[in-house]
Design an enzyme around this catalytic site. Structure first.
Site, PDB file in Angstrom:
ATOM      1  N   ASN A   1       1.003  -1.585  -0.035  1.00 46.35           N
ATOM      2  CA  ASN A   1      -0.050  -0.536  -0.095  1.00 46.35           C
ATOM      3  C   ASN A   1       0.584   1.045   0.161  1.00 46.35           C
ATOM      4  O   ASN A   1       1.658   1.647   1.116  1.00 46.35           O
ATOM      5  CB  ASN A   1      -1.066  -0.354   0.853  1.00 46.35           C
ATOM      6  CG  ASN A   1      -2.045   0.825   1.625  1.00 46.35           C
ATOM      7  OD1 ASN A   1      -1.443   2.455   0.579  1.00 46.35           O
ATOM      8  ND2 ASN A   1      -2.728   0.826   2.076  1.00 46.35           N
TER       9      ASN A   1
ATOM     10  N   HIS B   1       0.087   4.031   0.261  1.00 42.05           N
ATOM     11  CA  HIS B   1      -0.020   5.320   1.352  1.00 42.05           C
ATOM     12  C   HIS B   1       0.600   5.033   2.459  1.00 42.05           C
ATOM     13  O   HIS B   1       0.595   5.655   2.928  1.00 42.05           O
ATOM     14  CB  HIS B   1      -1.614   5.741   1.282  1.00 42.05           C
ATOM     15  CG  HIS B   1      -2.586   5.690  -0.219  1.00 42.05           C
ATOM     16  ND1 HIS B   1      -2.201   7.191  -0.180  1.00 42.05           N
ATOM     17  CD2 HIS B   1      -3.310   5.153  -0.344  1.00 42.05           C
ATOM     18  CE1 HIS B   1      -3.350   7.403  -1.900  1.00 42.05           C
ATOM     19  NE2 HIS B   1      -3.540   5.961  -1.888  1.00 42.05           N
TER      20      HIS B   1
ATOM     21  N   ASP C   1      -0.566  -3.345  10.963  1.00 42.74           N
ATOM     22  CA  ASP C   1      -2.101  -3.930  10.929  1.00 42.74           C
ATOM     23  C   ASP C   1      -3.232  -3.407  11.562  1.00 42.74           C
ATOM     24  O   ASP C   1      -2.587  -2.819  12.763  1.00 42.74           O
ATOM     25  CB  ASP C   1      -2.535  -5.879  11.697  1.00 42.74           C
ATOM     26  CG  ASP C   1      -3.660  -6.180  10.547  1.00 42.74           C
ATOM     27  OD1 ASP C   1      -3.705  -6.078   9.823  1.00 42.74           O
ATOM     28  OD2 ASP C   1      -4.075  -7.049  10.606  1.00 42.74           O
TER      29      ASP C   1
ATOM     30  N   PHE D   1      -6.434   8.526   3.710  1.00 40.15           N
ATOM     31  CA  PHE D   1      -7.895   7.259   2.752  1.00 40.15           C
ATOM     32  C   PHE D   1      -8.055   5.988   4.276  1.00 40.15           C
ATOM     33  O   PHE D   1      -8.114   6.627   5.334  1.00 40.15           O
ATOM     34  CB  PHE D   1      -6.114   6.375   2.226  1.00 40.15           C
ATOM     35  CG  PHE D   1      -5.351   5.661   3.298  1.00 40.15           C
ATOM     36  CD1 PHE D   1      -5.773   4.721   4.133  1.00 40.15           C
ATOM     37  CD2 PHE D   1      -3.511   6.369   3.673  1.00 40.15           C
ATOM     38  CE1 PHE D   1      -4.382   4.161   4.523  1.00 40.15           C
ATOM     39  CE2 PHE D   1      -3.514   5.963   4.536  1.00 40.15           C
ATOM     40  CZ  PHE D   1      -3.178   4.694   5.290  1.00 40.15           C
TER      41      PHE D   1
ATOM     42  N   ASP E   1     -10.484   7.500   7.034  1.00 41.26           N
ATOM     43  CA  ASP E   1     -10.083   8.484   7.446  1.00 41.26           C
ATOM     44  C   ASP E   1     -11.345   9.886   7.131  1.00 41.26           C
ATOM     45  O   ASP E   1     -11.661  10.364   8.010  1.00 41.26           O
ATOM     46  CB  ASP E   1      -9.057   9.252   6.832  1.00 41.26           C
ATOM     47  CG  ASP E   1      -7.659   8.360   7.054  1.00 41.26           C
ATOM     48  OD1 ASP E   1      -7.697   7.762   7.766  1.00 41.26           O
ATOM     49  OD2 ASP E   1      -6.714   8.662   6.716  1.00 41.26           O
TER      50      ASP E   1
ATOM     51  N   LYS F   1      -2.075  14.586  10.670  1.00 42.40           N
ATOM     52  CA  LYS F   1      -1.956  13.020  11.030  1.00 42.40           C
ATOM     53  C   LYS F   1      -1.124  12.514  11.427  1.00 42.40           C
ATOM     54  O   LYS F   1      -1.622  12.483  12.741  1.00 42.40           O
ATOM     55  CB  LYS F   1      -2.654  12.670   9.574  1.00 42.40           C
ATOM     56  CG  LYS F   1      -3.321  10.914   9.925  1.00 42.40           C
ATOM     57  CD  LYS F   1      -3.512  10.364   8.105  1.00 42.40           C
ATOM     58  CE  LYS F   1      -3.714   9.102   8.277  1.00 42.40           C
ATOM     59  NZ  LYS F   1      -3.769   8.230   7.491  1.00 42.40           N
TER      60      LYS F   1
ATOM     61  N   HIS G   1      -2.682   6.702  15.301  1.00 43.41           N
ATOM     62  CA  HIS G   1      -2.764   5.349  15.566  1.00 43.41           C
ATOM     63  C   HIS G   1      -1.287   4.813  15.732  1.00 43.41           C
ATOM     64  O   HIS G   1      -0.936   4.522  16.386  1.00 43.41           O
ATOM     65  CB  HIS G   1      -4.048   4.873  15.205  1.00 43.41           C
ATOM     66  CG  HIS G   1      -3.981   3.669  13.843  1.00 43.41           C
ATOM     67  ND1 HIS G   1      -4.294   5.396  12.902  1.00 43.41           N
ATOM     68  CD2 HIS G   1      -4.769   3.558  13.249  1.00 43.41           C
ATOM     69  CE1 HIS G   1      -4.634   5.046  11.734  1.00 43.41           C
ATOM     70  NE2 HIS G   1      -4.955   4.112  11.503  1.00 43.41           N
TER      71      HIS G   1
END
EC number: 3.6.1.66
Length: 203
Positions: free
Chosen positions: A11, A13, A69, A156, A159, A183, A188
């Site tokens: 991914n 992003h 994850d 993404f 969000d 962000k 997290h």
């Protein structure tokens, strides 16, 4: 020269997000993407899936490997979608369909009961010659609630409907309306990485 650490994801992003997070706290490390085979993520927890991915990347590359994850856990849904966040609407990773389904499931739920958390579990696997790899797992939690409709084109996944706690009343924004720097400072994943930073110093 920065030491390379592999991020076990395809991914882009996530790669960009991790590169920014790591650069802000550990400029001596260079996060690189993973181009190897994608393992079957058949774990039933964030930690299990993160370890599956990090172990596969470490074995394939021979380099220290990180895997994240993550997902959104909605209180009124008993913590779902949780580990199934990426596939909430079906077997294909369709972020738009996932978001639409979750909003539909919450359509009759009032604002006080739309509390949720973004959760990120990061696994670090460090290959060690002649013995078993060293493994660590950490978690980051970002509390908030879900808006009734998407807002903002940033980020993404979920969000555009996640409204983090701690914002000024009347000026609250979804993460989709935040800048990448905003962000990355609070997410997290950033919180999980802060927990991991001390362990990385031992590399």
């Amino acid at each position: 020269m920065p030491r390379q650490i592999v991020l076990a994801t395809h991914n882009p992003h996530k790669v960009e997000e991790f590169q920014a997070i790591v650069a802000a706290t550990r400029p001596d490390l260079e996060v690189v993407g993973y181009d190897g085979p994608e393992p079957v993520e058949d774990g039933v927890t964030f930690a299990e899936n993160a370890l599956i991915k990090a172990r596969a990347a470490a074995e394939h590359t021979g380099l220290p490997s990180l895997a994240d994850d993550s997902g959104v856990c909605v209180d009124v849904l008993g913590g779902s979608p949780g580990v199934f966040s990426a596939y909430w609407a079906g077997h294909a990773k369709d972020a738009s369909a996932n978001l639409d389904l979750l909003l539909d499931q919450l359509s009759d739920i009032g604002d006080p009961h739309r509390t949720a958390q973004f959760v990120s579990t990061i696994a670090l696997v460090v290959p060690v010659a002649g013995r078993e790899a060293v493994e660590h797992v950490v978690e980051g939690i970002w509390p908030g609630r879900l808006a009734s409709a998407p807002s903002g084109a940033g980020g993404f996944g979920y969000d555009p409907i996640f409204v983090p706690d701690g914002q000024q009343a009347g000026a609250e924004r979804t993460v989709g309306e935040w800048t990448a720097d905003e962000k990355n400072a609070q997410s997290h994943r950033s919180r999980a990485f802060v927990a991991l930073a001390g362990l990385l110093a031992e590399l």
